[in-house]
Write a protein that holds these residues in place. Sequence first.
Motif, PDB file in Angstrom:
ATOM      1  N   ARG B 111       4.132   1.983  -5.617  1.00 41.31           N
ATOM      2  CA  ARG B 111       3.742  -0.278  -6.404  1.00 41.31           C
ATOM      3  C   ARG B 111       2.347   0.450  -5.587  1.00 41.31           C
ATOM      4  NH1 ARG B 111       3.773  -4.062  -7.850  1.00 41.31           N
ATOM      5  NH2 ARG B 111       5.937  -4.483  -8.501  1.00 41.31           N
ATOM      6  N   LEU B 112       1.106   0.772  -5.764  1.00 38.14           N
ATOM      7  CA  LEU B 112       0.026   0.966  -4.651  1.00 38.14           C
ATOM      8  C   LEU B 112      -0.588  -0.215  -4.495  1.00 38.14           C
ATOM      9  CD1 LEU B 112      -1.928   3.159  -3.478  1.00 38.14           C
ATOM     10  CD2 LEU B 112      -3.362   2.945  -5.145  1.00 38.14           C
ATOM     11  N   SER B 113      -0.196  -0.071  -2.744  1.00 32.19           N
ATOM     12  CA  SER B 113      -1.424  -1.602  -2.382  1.00 32.19           C
ATOM     13  C   SER B 113      -2.373  -1.222  -1.495  1.00 32.19           C
ATOM     14  CB  SER B 113      -0.171  -2.430  -1.593  1.00 32.19           C
ATOM     15  OG  SER B 113       0.977  -3.026  -2.216  1.00 32.19           O
ATOM     16  N   ILE B 114      -3.464  -1.430  -1.728  1.00 30.01           N
ATOM     17  CA  ILE B 114      -4.634  -1.400  -1.184  1.00 30.01           C
ATOM     18  C   ILE B 114      -5.351  -3.256  -0.341  1.00 30.01           C
ATOM     19  CG2 ILE B 114      -7.213  -0.435  -0.869  1.00 30.01           C
ATOM     20  CD1 ILE B 114      -5.328   1.075  -2.238  1.00 30.01           C
ATOM     21  N   LEU B 115      -5.684  -2.500   0.949  1.00 33.24           N
ATOM     22  CA  LEU B 115      -5.594  -4.116   2.254  1.00 33.24           C
ATOM     23  C   LEU B 115      -7.145  -3.305   1.785  1.00 33.24           C
ATOM     24  CD1 LEU B 115      -2.923  -3.002   4.579  1.00 33.24           C
ATOM     25  CD2 LEU B 115      -2.603  -4.775   2.195  1.00 33.24           C
TER      26      LEU B 115
END
Lengths: 113, 115
Positions: B111-115
């Motif tokens: 799961r890739l979360s970009i902030l």
Amino acid sequence: AQSVTQLDSQVPVFEEAPVELRCNYSSSVSVYLFWYVQYPNQGLQLLLKYLSGSTLVESINGFEAEFNKSQTSFHLRKPSVHISDTAEYFCAVSSDSSYKLIFGSGTRLLVRP
Amino acid sequence: EPEVTQTPSHQVTQMGQEVILRCVPISNHLYFYWYRQILGQKVEFLVSFYNNEISEKSEIFDDQFSVERPDGSNFTLKIRSTKLEDSAMYFCASSLDRGRYQPQHFGDGTRLSIL
């Protein structure tokens, strides 16, 4: 271009009841059809596949799917579901021209006691 | 039963940063794939890889993306300058061959979360 449509986003059903998860595809070439299952926090697992031959294919855990060329469908069925069948089910298609899988949007099967 | 393994399970990255997602395909498999699933959307094909080169890629797989098999076991997906819309679950898959009789085996995803 190929596409897959799963008409139901969620299917709630009581334990031991039968279930059908619908899948329709569109393609101008011969296709290969697959059902994948995704249990919570896990990857996609191959449930069953249609490549050629008999139009009715079965999995080891009681699911079956029937390839219907005239209706361009590959619906998944189980005569009696268990709580443990609760998962997301994805229908997918590929072909000889491209071995990539094209997925439907998924159907969440929710089995209630 | 042999499995496809992916690391990390969850990656949080600042927008504009580079990220590398790692996969270890099943050891005797020859074809490798990356797919992604944006939350609430379909699983989408990104790229397939064989014999150290890309065999097919989708429109999503633009110049910001690259894949590599740096050694005999790993298969990586690199995103050079991440954007918010890159937030998704990324799945790696492998198959013994590319033929229709060889199913694709999937990892559990990153799961890739970009902030």
